[in-house]
Design an enzyme around this catalytic site. Sequence first.
Site, PDB file in Angstrom:
ATOM      1  N   ARG A 117       0.824  -1.212   0.000  1.00  0.00           N
ATOM      2  CA  ARG A 117       0.000   0.000   0.000  1.00  0.00           C
ATOM      3  C   ARG A 117       0.858   1.263   0.000  1.00  0.00           C
ATOM      4  O   ARG A 117       0.563   2.232  -0.705  1.00  0.00           O
ATOM      5  CB  ARG A 117      -0.896  -0.029   1.243  1.00  0.00           C
ATOM      6  CG  ARG A 117      -1.786   1.174   1.384  1.00  0.00           C
ATOM      7  CD  ARG A 117      -2.584   1.063   2.675  1.00  0.00           C
ATOM      8  NE  ARG A 117      -3.467   2.206   2.838  1.00  0.00           N
ATOM      9  CZ  ARG A 117      -3.098   3.347   3.381  1.00  0.00           C
ATOM     10  NH1 ARG A 117      -1.859   3.518   3.805  1.00  0.00           N
ATOM     11  NH2 ARG A 117      -3.963   4.344   3.506  1.00  0.00           N
TER      12      ARG A 117
ATOM     13  N   ARG B  33      -2.564 -10.341   9.476  1.00  0.00           N
ATOM     14  CA  ARG B  33      -1.823 -10.027   8.255  1.00  0.00           C
ATOM     15  C   ARG B  33      -0.377  -9.675   8.544  1.00  0.00           C
ATOM     16  O   ARG B  33      -0.060  -9.110   9.584  1.00  0.00           O
ATOM     17  CB  ARG B  33      -2.517  -8.933   7.436  1.00  0.00           C
ATOM     18  CG  ARG B  33      -3.161  -7.814   8.195  1.00  0.00           C
ATOM     19  CD  ARG B  33      -4.195  -7.048   7.377  1.00  0.00           C
ATOM     20  NE  ARG B  33      -3.793  -6.726   6.035  1.00  0.00           N
ATOM     21  CZ  ARG B  33      -4.657  -6.411   5.068  1.00  0.00           C
ATOM     22  NH1 ARG B  33      -5.952  -6.361   5.296  1.00  0.00           N
ATOM     23  NH2 ARG B  33      -4.239  -6.115   3.870  1.00  0.00           N
TER      24      ARG B  33
ATOM     25  N   ASP C  75     -13.844   4.733   1.275  1.00  0.00           N
ATOM     26  CA  ASP C  75     -14.264   3.984   2.461  1.00  0.00           C
ATOM     27  C   ASP C  75     -15.181   4.792   3.373  1.00  0.00           C
ATOM     28  O   ASP C  75     -15.935   4.217   4.163  1.00  0.00           O
ATOM     29  CB  ASP C  75     -13.037   3.539   3.271  1.00  0.00           C
ATOM     30  CG  ASP C  75     -12.356   2.326   2.665  1.00  0.00           C
ATOM     31  OD1 ASP C  75     -12.764   1.894   1.571  1.00  0.00           O
ATOM     32  OD2 ASP C  75     -11.413   1.803   3.295  1.00  0.00           O
TER      33      ASP C  75
ATOM     34  N   ALA D 198     -10.017  -0.038  -2.756  1.00  0.00           N
ATOM     35  CA  ALA D 198      -9.245   1.068  -3.313  1.00  0.00           C
ATOM     36  C   ALA D 198      -9.699   1.367  -4.745  1.00  0.00           C
ATOM     37  O   ALA D 198      -9.735   2.525  -5.167  1.00  0.00           O
ATOM     38  CB  ALA D 198      -7.761   0.727  -3.277  1.00  0.00           C
TER      39      ALA D 198
HETATM   40  C1  LIG Z   1      -2.981   3.415   7.653  1.00  0.00           C
HETATM   41  C2  LIG Z   1      -3.830   2.591   6.708  1.00  0.00           C
HETATM   42  C3  LIG Z   1      -3.371   1.347   6.305  1.00  0.00           C
HETATM   43  C4  LIG Z   1      -4.130   0.570   5.435  1.00  0.00           C
HETATM   44  N1  LIG Z   1      -3.637  -0.632   5.040  1.00  0.00           N
HETATM   45  C5  LIG Z   1      -4.328  -1.368   4.162  1.00  0.00           C
HETATM   46  C6  LIG Z   1      -3.813  -2.611   3.723  1.00  0.00           C
HETATM   47  O1  LIG Z   1      -2.744  -3.024   4.125  1.00  0.00           O
HETATM   48  N2  LIG Z   1      -4.548  -3.346   2.832  1.00  0.00           N
HETATM   49  C7  LIG Z   1      -5.759  -2.900   2.374  1.00  0.00           C
HETATM   50  O2  LIG Z   1      -6.394  -3.592   1.551  1.00  0.00           O
HETATM   51  N3  LIG Z   1      -6.281  -1.733   2.779  1.00  0.00           N
HETATM   52  C8  LIG Z   1      -5.594  -0.957   3.660  1.00  0.00           C
HETATM   53  N4  LIG Z   1      -6.116   0.230   4.078  1.00  0.00           N
HETATM   54  C9  LIG Z   1      -7.421   0.638   3.538  1.00  0.00           C
HETATM   55  C10 LIG Z   1      -7.275   1.135   2.122  1.00  0.00           C
HETATM   56  O3  LIG Z   1      -6.257   2.100   2.053  1.00  0.00           O
HETATM   57  C11 LIG Z   1      -8.623   1.747   1.717  1.00  0.00           C
HETATM   58  O4  LIG Z   1      -9.623   0.738   1.779  1.00  0.00           O
HETATM   59  C12 LIG Z   1      -8.671   2.244   0.295  1.00  0.00           C
HETATM   60  O5  LIG Z   1      -7.465   2.805  -0.098  1.00  0.00           O
HETATM   61  C13 LIG Z   1      -9.795   3.282   0.144  1.00  0.00           C
HETATM   62  O6  LIG Z   1      -9.211   4.541   0.390  1.00  0.00           O
HETATM   63  P1  LIG Z   1      -9.847   5.781   1.095  1.00  0.00           P
HETATM   64  O7  LIG Z   1      -9.076   6.939   0.552  1.00  0.00           O
HETATM   65  O8  LIG Z   1     -11.320   5.823   0.982  1.00  0.00           O
HETATM   66  O9  LIG Z   1      -9.518   5.604   2.644  1.00  0.00           O
HETATM   67  P2  LIG Z   1      -8.132   5.522   3.417  1.00  0.00           P
HETATM   68  O10 LIG Z   1      -7.088   4.862   2.612  1.00  0.00           O
HETATM   69  O11 LIG Z   1      -8.444   4.988   4.757  1.00  0.00           O
HETATM   70  O12 LIG Z   1      -7.673   7.066   3.558  1.00  0.00           O
HETATM   71  C14 LIG Z   1      -8.309   7.993   4.428  1.00  0.00           C
HETATM   72  C15 LIG Z   1      -7.339   9.147   4.644  1.00  0.00           C
HETATM   73  O13 LIG Z   1      -8.005  10.187   5.344  1.00  0.00           O
HETATM   74  C16 LIG Z   1      -7.180  10.641   6.393  1.00  0.00           C
HETATM   75  N5  LIG Z   1      -8.073  11.163   7.426  1.00  0.00           N
HETATM   76  C17 LIG Z   1      -8.931  10.446   8.202  1.00  0.00           C
HETATM   77  N6  LIG Z   1      -9.631  11.262   9.013  1.00  0.00           N
HETATM   78  C18 LIG Z   1      -9.215  12.533   8.739  1.00  0.00           C
HETATM   79  C19 LIG Z   1      -9.561  13.799   9.244  1.00  0.00           C
HETATM   80  N7  LIG Z   1     -10.487  13.957  10.194  1.00  0.00           N
HETATM   81  N8  LIG Z   1      -8.928  14.888   8.739  1.00  0.00           N
HETATM   82  C20 LIG Z   1      -7.981  14.761   7.763  1.00  0.00           C
HETATM   83  N9  LIG Z   1      -7.615  13.570   7.245  1.00  0.00           N
HETATM   84  C21 LIG Z   1      -8.222  12.473   7.724  1.00  0.00           C
HETATM   85  C22 LIG Z   1      -6.391   9.406   6.818  1.00  0.00           C
HETATM   86  O14 LIG Z   1      -5.203   9.763   7.488  1.00  0.00           O
HETATM   87  C23 LIG Z   1      -6.128   8.739   5.485  1.00  0.00           C
HETATM   88  O15 LIG Z   1      -4.970   9.219   4.853  1.00  0.00           O
HETATM   89  C24 LIG Z   1      -5.395   1.037   4.963  1.00  0.00           C
HETATM   90  C25 LIG Z   1      -5.865   2.306   5.382  1.00  0.00           C
HETATM   91  C26 LIG Z   1      -5.098   3.088   6.245  1.00  0.00           C
HETATM   92  C27 LIG Z   1      -5.600   4.462   6.671  1.00  0.00           C
END
Ligand SMILES: Cc1cc2nc3c(=O)[nH]c(=O)nc-3n(C[C@H](O)[C@H](O)[C@H](O)COP(=O)(O)OP(=O)(O)OC[C@H]3O[C@@H](n4cnc5c(N)ncnc54)[C@H](O)[C@@H]3O)c2cc1C
Length: 401
Positions: free
Chosen positions: A74, A155, A274, A287
């Site tokens: 990731r 994991r 998410d 993702a």
């Molecule tokens: C640290 C981490 C590790 C992950 N590891 C895996 C993995 O190993 N395998 C896998 O399949 N999926 C993993 N995921 C989930 C995967 O990244 C997501 O399912 C996918 O990328 C969808 O992305 P998203 O942008 O909707 O959410 P996310 O990837 O969760 O990103 C959300 C972002 O918003 C930021 N954020 C949250 N709240 C606030 C706020 N109040 N103010 C400002 N910023 C904020 C977070 O720091 C993060 O960068 C992980 C997520 C995170 C946060």
Amino acid sequence: MILEKVHELKHLGDMVGLSVNAGRILARWGLHEKLWAVSHSASELHIHDYLGGLVQVQKLSMPRFGAFAYNGHRALLHEILFEHAKSLGIEIRMGCHAVEYWEDEANGKAGVKIQTGETFDADVIVAADGVKSLAREFVIGYRDNPKPSGYAIYRAWFEAEEHGITTDPLTDFLTIRGDQLHAWIGKDVHIIVSSSRGGKTICWLLTHKDNAAVDGDWWSPGKMEDVLDIVKDWDPRCAAVISKAPSCIDWKLLVHDPLPTWVSKSGRVVLIGDAAHPFLPSSVQGASQAIEDGLTLAITLNLAGKDDVPLGTRTWESIRYQRVRDAQLMGETTRDKWHGVNAGDSGKSFELPMPEWLMAFDAEAHAYAAYDGIAQSIVEDGYHQPSLSGEELTEQVKETP
Ligand SMILES: Cc1cc2nc3c(=O)[nH]c(=O)nc-3n(C[C@H](O)[C@H](O)[C@H](O)COP(=O)(O)OP(=O)(O)OC[C@H]3O[C@@H](n4cnc5c(N)ncnc54)[C@H](O)[C@@H]3O)c2cc1C
């Protein structure tokens, strides 16, 4: 402008999958070479029953439906997207934790306050704040806590040579012929083991029943003895690979009921990724659907224009909602199919589903094709939810090339 709460990118997480439906978009952005260089490139998935009998070999060769899937660490994939956003001149402010959202219908603005008290306003706020979204409550008007799905994943991700994978005859199959992908499936448990970067790094994921209520963080350090206990009667290759990991995490799989909407009352704050629709990993779409969301939203906002942001956001929701739901349900079906396996099971397909409606989908072409009809019905309905039913939307999505 992007506001991100962490102060710097850290090497967090392990394997994440960008399926071909997202890969098609990322390649169009000119990122294929960079993403493929850090991606897992096994051309077959070997599916075994829990005693080690080979049940099926699924071909995974790329390209598929004209595009590549990028499955890799990731942090590495994320960094490429992060640098790409910066190269486009997008301002990214790190260390900005959103603590409050608002919208002002009369003045056509929405805004966000961060932990320092500083506020930002804009025509539209896109809340991509993940599974523990703060914006969700603002958008839907009530607190929707995640629920345990009944499953969790242990994991791990580690270097193969340093941790003895290459010297153990039970595990060296993961490294001697380049990248490998294997799954072991049994009652209520499945394990996925992959090697990446030419067999240099190992990732394993063990999904098992877990009904623990989740309070606070949804992952914590896992106990290796608990993991090994689950596989004590399994194919010895499973324990051999698992025991080589220096540590693992215990990641509770949370689910949300589908949200009634992803768009705020005035149409100026939207939930994507998410925050709107957490996925089970067995769908391999979390993702990818987040990327489809972002691309589609950019198109509908552009087509609706700055003067009609609510039309752009509501049309976006209508285009996306049922497709996302169908992809979410597929994750549950795959998990249940794998967890029902018996030793020696054969003649039944355990393949990871790669349906054409999901994988061959071109989110960009679809957004342009679907926009006019859906936008028109939203205007006719007085900007309420679209008059199309979920089934009609699904049919429309499936019919679009
Ligand atoms: C640290 C981490 C590790 C992950 N590891 C895996 C993995 O190993 N395998 C896998 O399949 N999926 C993993 N995921 C989930 C995967 O990244 C997501 O399912 C996918 O990328 C969808 O992305 P998203 O942008 O909707 O959410 P996310 O990837 O969760 O990103 C959300 C972002 O918003 C930021 N954020 C949250 N709240 C606030 C706020 N109040 N103010 C400002 N910023 C904020 C977070 O720091 C993060 O960068 C992980 C997520 C995170 C946060």
